[in-house]
Design an enzyme around this catalytic site. Structure first.
Site, mmCIF file in Angstrom:
data_model
loop_
_atom_site.group_PDB
_atom_site.id
_atom_site.type_symbol
_atom_site.label_atom_id
_atom_site.label_comp_id
_atom_site.label_asym_id
_atom_site.label_seq_id
_atom_site.Cartn_x
_atom_site.Cartn_y
_atom_site.Cartn_z
ATOM 1 N N CYS A 147 0.816 -1.223 0.000
ATOM 2 C CA CYS A 147 0.000 0.000 0.000
ATOM 3 C C CYS A 147 0.847 1.270 0.000
ATOM 4 O O CYS A 147 0.345 2.347 -0.306
ATOM 5 C CB CYS A 147 -0.940 0.000 1.195
ATOM 6 S SG CYS A 147 -1.998 -1.440 1.222
ATOM 7 N N HIS A 278 -3.653 7.056 2.059
ATOM 8 C CA HIS A 278 -4.010 5.722 1.577
ATOM 9 C C HIS A 278 -5.365 5.361 2.177
ATOM 10 O O HIS A 278 -5.609 5.574 3.367
ATOM 11 C CB HIS A 278 -2.933 4.715 1.998
ATOM 12 C CG HIS A 278 -3.357 3.296 1.841
ATOM 13 N ND1 HIS A 278 -3.916 2.809 0.680
ATOM 14 C CD2 HIS A 278 -3.331 2.246 2.705
ATOM 15 C CE1 HIS A 278 -4.191 1.535 0.841
ATOM 16 N NE2 HIS A 278 -3.862 1.155 2.056
ATOM 17 N N ASN A 308 -10.244 -0.524 -0.332
ATOM 18 C CA ASN A 308 -8.789 -0.405 -0.253
ATOM 19 C C ASN A 308 -8.178 -0.967 -1.534
ATOM 20 O O ASN A 308 -8.284 -2.163 -1.799
ATOM 21 C CB ASN A 308 -8.299 -1.189 0.977
ATOM 22 C CG ASN A 308 -6.793 -1.156 1.146
ATOM 23 O OD1 ASN A 308 -6.058 -0.737 0.258
ATOM 24 N ND2 ASN A 308 -6.325 -1.600 2.302
HETATM 25 O O1 UT7 Z 1 -3.967 -1.296 3.565
HETATM 26 C C1 UT7 Z 1 -3.047 -1.869 4.442
HETATM 27 C C2 UT7 Z 1 -3.280 -1.395 5.823
HETATM 28 N N1 UT7 Z 1 -4.536 -1.885 6.299
HETATM 29 C C3 UT7 Z 1 -5.052 -1.368 7.384
HETATM 30 O O2 UT7 Z 1 -4.503 -0.457 7.929
HETATM 31 C C4 UT7 Z 1 -6.317 -1.965 7.923
HETATM 32 C C5 UT7 Z 1 -6.257 -2.024 9.433
HETATM 33 N N2 UT7 Z 1 -7.315 -2.731 10.093
HETATM 34 C C6 UT7 Z 1 -8.628 -2.453 9.966
HETATM 35 O O3 UT7 Z 1 -9.018 -1.655 9.165
HETATM 36 C C7 UT7 Z 1 -9.607 -3.112 10.925
HETATM 37 O O4 UT7 Z 1 -8.879 -3.774 11.920
HETATM 38 C C8 UT7 Z 1 -10.589 -4.096 10.249
HETATM 39 C C9 UT7 Z 1 -11.596 -3.343 9.418
HETATM 40 C C10 UT7 Z 1 -9.822 -5.056 9.357
HETATM 41 C C11 UT7 Z 1 -11.333 -4.890 11.300
HETATM 42 O O5 UT7 Z 1 -12.021 -4.007 12.176
HETATM 43 P P1 UT7 Z 1 -11.891 -4.160 13.765
HETATM 44 O O6 UT7 Z 1 -12.759 -3.131 14.345
HETATM 45 O O7 UT7 Z 1 -10.438 -4.120 14.101
HETATM 46 O O8 UT7 Z 1 -12.536 -5.566 14.015
HETATM 47 P P2 UT7 Z 1 -11.865 -6.878 14.646
HETATM 48 O O9 UT7 Z 1 -10.919 -7.495 13.693
HETATM 49 O O10 UT7 Z 1 -11.363 -6.575 16.002
HETATM 50 O O11 UT7 Z 1 -13.137 -7.793 14.790
HETATM 51 C C12 UT7 Z 1 -14.198 -7.460 15.688
HETATM 52 C C13 UT7 Z 1 -15.299 -8.485 15.525
HETATM 53 C C14 UT7 Z 1 -14.807 -9.925 15.631
HETATM 54 O O12 UT7 Z 1 -15.807 -10.674 16.249
HETATM 55 P P3 UT7 Z 1 -15.703 -11.047 17.805
HETATM 56 O O13 UT7 Z 1 -14.422 -11.816 17.935
HETATM 57 O O14 UT7 Z 1 -15.667 -9.743 18.529
HETATM 58 O O15 UT7 Z 1 -16.936 -11.846 18.044
HETATM 59 C C15 UT7 Z 1 -14.692 -10.351 14.198
HETATM 60 O O16 UT7 Z 1 -14.848 -11.738 14.030
HETATM 61 O O17 UT7 Z 1 -15.878 -8.357 14.222
HETATM 62 C C16 UT7 Z 1 -15.846 -9.620 13.572
HETATM 63 N N3 UT7 Z 1 -15.692 -9.402 12.153
HETATM 64 C C17 UT7 Z 1 -16.727 -9.194 11.326
HETATM 65 N N4 UT7 Z 1 -18.051 -9.165 11.563
HETATM 66 C C18 UT7 Z 1 -18.830 -8.917 10.502
HETATM 67 C C19 UT7 Z 1 -14.538 -9.331 11.438
HETATM 68 N N5 UT7 Z 1 -14.826 -9.094 10.148
HETATM 69 C C20 UT7 Z 1 -16.167 -9.010 10.054
HETATM 70 C C21 UT7 Z 1 -17.041 -8.768 8.996
HETATM 71 N N6 UT7 Z 1 -18.363 -8.726 9.265
HETATM 72 N N7 UT7 Z 1 -16.620 -8.558 7.726
#
Ligand code: UT7
Length: 356
Positions: A147, A278, A308
Site C-alpha cells: 500500500c 491511503h 482499499n
Molecule cells: O492497507 C493496508 C493497511 N490496512 C489497514 O490499515 C487496515 C487495518 N485494520 C482495519 O481496518 C480493521 O482492523 C478491520 C476493518 C480489518 C477490522 O475491524 P476491527 O474493528 O479491528 O474488528 P476486529 O478485527 O477486532 O473484529 C471485531 C469483531 C470480531 O468478532 P468477535 O471476535 O468480537 O466476536 C470479528 O470476528 O468483528 C468480527 N468481524 C466481522 N463481523 C462482521 C470481522 N470481520 C467481520 C465482517 N463482518 N466482515
C-alpha cells in the site's frame, strides 16, 4: 497466477518471536528540498477503475457479514471488481494513458508500476504497460511496497528527476486485488477493491515535492501477508491481515511520519490544503488527521466507493481530487500510506498537476 506460494511456517514463528513492541521509535529515511537539484512535481494525473461493483449487499450474500458492520468499521459501501481477464497491466496502461494525455506528453523516460498484484512474476507489469502504450525503449520496472508502493515510487521518481536520469516518469499504482482474496474470509474480503491511478512526474520550475519520508519494518511482516490463514495451512493462498494490530500500528506510524514530513517542509497543520491518505479504513484516516489537527473537510476520502486498492488508492484519489477541482496548483498536499511489509511513508508537495 500464483504470486507467492505458501508461506514458510518456521520463518513465521521466528518473526513472531522477534517482533518489537509497536510503540518502539521508528527510523525513517528523509529528504527535504535541495535547492540546487531539479524539483519534481506532477504534470498530469489519471485513473481507471473497472465498471464492476461489489456492494456490501453482495458480500452479505457471500459471507457472514453485514452492511452495517462494514460501514461502521471501515467506511466502505462498495468496491470495484475487475471482470475476469482485466489485469493490473491493462488497468495501469489505461490510467497511464489518461495521465499522459492530461500532462500533454506523448512519451516519458521511465515507467514505474507500483503493484503487489501484477499480471505475472515475470515480465514486470511495467513492461506490459509499456507495450500497451507503444513506448518501446522506455525504461520500465515494478516496485512492490504494497500500500506504500505509490509513495515509494514517487520518492524514487523524484530522485531520478533530481539526478537527471529522467526528465519525466510515468508512475502508476495498479492493483487487481480481488483476484487475491479468499471470499470465505470475512475479515479481509470486505476490504479490498481493484483499480489504477497514474501521474506523470517531471521537472517543475516551482512547487512540487517539498519533503519525503519513508520506512519499513520487516520485523512486522506477519501483520499483512499473502498465504494460507494463520495456523490453517490447508486454507487457500490469499491476502491475510491481523486487523487490530495493523490498525494500531498504522495510526501510530502515519501520525509520526506525517508530522515529521510536515516539519521537514516547514508546514503547520493549518498550512495543509488537502490530505490524500491511503484509503485503508475511514477510522484510520479520521484518527490520524485528528491527531495532526487537520479537519476531515481537508481530507480526500473515496474509500466508501473504492475500498482499499493498495498501491492504487492514493493516485486514484488524487486523480479524483484533480478532476473535481478539490486540489489546485499551489495547494499544499500531504500524502501518506501504510501497508504490508510493513512499509510506510509520507510526501509533502505543492500541487502542480493542473494544466496551465
Ligand atoms: O492497507 C493496508 C493497511 N490496512 C489497514 O490499515 C487496515 C487495518 N485494520 C482495519 O481496518 C480493521 O482492523 C478491520 C476493518 C480489518 C477490522 O475491524 P476491527 O474493528 O479491528 O474488528 P476486529 O478485527 O477486532 O473484529 C471485531 C469483531 C470480531 O468478532 P468477535 O471476535 O468480537 O466476536 C470479528 O470476528 O468483528 C468480527 N468481524 C466481522 N463481523 C462482521 C470481522 N470481520 C467481520 C465482517 N463482518 N466482515
Amino acid at each position: 497466477m500464483d504470486p507467492e506460494g505458501a508461506r514458510n511456517p518456521v520463518f513465521r514463528v521466528g518473526l513472531l518471536i522477534s517482533m518489537p513492541p509497536l510503540s518502539a521509535p521508528s527510523r525513517q529515511a528523509t529528504g527535504t528540498v535541495d535547492a540546487a537539484a531539479r524539483q519534481a512535481g506532477f504534470l498530469g494525473t489519471g485513473s481507471f477503475v473497472p465498471e464492476g461493483r461489489l456492494t456490501n449487499a453482495d458480500l452479505e450474500a457471500m459471507v457472514d457479514t453485514s452492511d452495517a458492520w462494514i460501514l461502521e468499521r471501515t467506511g466502505i459501501r462498495e468496491r470495484r471488481k475487475a471482470g475476469s481477464g482485466l489485469t493490473a497491466s491493462m488497468m495501469g496502461a489505461e490510467a497511464g494513458r489518461r495521465a499522459m494525455a492530461a500532462a500533454g506528453v506523448s512519451t516519458v523516460d521511465a515507467i514505474i508500476v507500483a503493484t503487489c498484484t501484477g499480471d505475472s512474476r515475470i515480465p514486470s507489469t511495467a513492461c506490459l504497460v509499456q507495450r500497451s502504450l507503444g513506448l518501446d525503449g522506455v525504461a520500465a520496472f515494478d516496485i512492490n511496497a504494497a500500500c506504500s508502493g505509490f509513495l515509494y515510487g514517487l520518492i524514487l521518481s523524484r530522485s531520478l528527476i533530481a539526478t537527471g536520469a529522467a526528465e519525466t516518469v510515468l508512475l502508476i499504482g495498479s492493483e487487481a486485488l480481488t483476484t487475491y482474496i479468499d471470499y470465505t474470509d470475512r475479515s479481509t474480503c470486505v476490504l479490498f477493491g481493484d483499480g489504477a491511478g497514474a501521474v506523470v512526474v517531471g521537472a517543475v520550475a516551482a512547487g512540487g515535492v517539498r519533503a519525503v519520508r519513508w520506512a519499513a519494518s520487516g520485523a512486522n511482516s506477519d501483520l499483512i501477508y499473502y498465504g494460507p490463514k494463520d495456523g490453517e495451512p490447508d486454507t487457500m493462498n490469499a491476502m491475510r491481515m491481523a486487523g487490530k494490530g495493523t490498525f494500531r500500528m498504522a495510526v501510530e506510524r502515519l501520525t509520526e511520519v506525517a508530522s515529521d514530513v510536515c516539519a521537514d517542509a516547514g508546514w503547520r497543520a493549518e498550512d495543509i490544503d488537502l490530505v490524500v491518505p491511503h484509503q485503508a479504513n475511514l477510522r484510520i484516516m479520521e484518527a490520524v488527521t485528528k491527531r495532526l489537527g487537520v479537519p476531515m473537510e481537508r481530507v480526500m476520502v473515496n474509500i466508501d466507493r473504492m475500498g482499499n486498492t493498495s498501491a492504487a488508492s492514493i493516485p486514484v484519489a488524487m486523480a479524483e481530487a484533480a478532476d473535481t477541482s478539490r486540489v489546485r496548483n499551489g495547494d499544499r498536499v500531504l500524502l501518506m500510506a501504510f501497508g504490508s511489509g510493513v512499509t510506510w511513508g509520507a510526501v509533502a508537495l505543492e500541487w502542480t498537476g493542473q494544466p496551465a
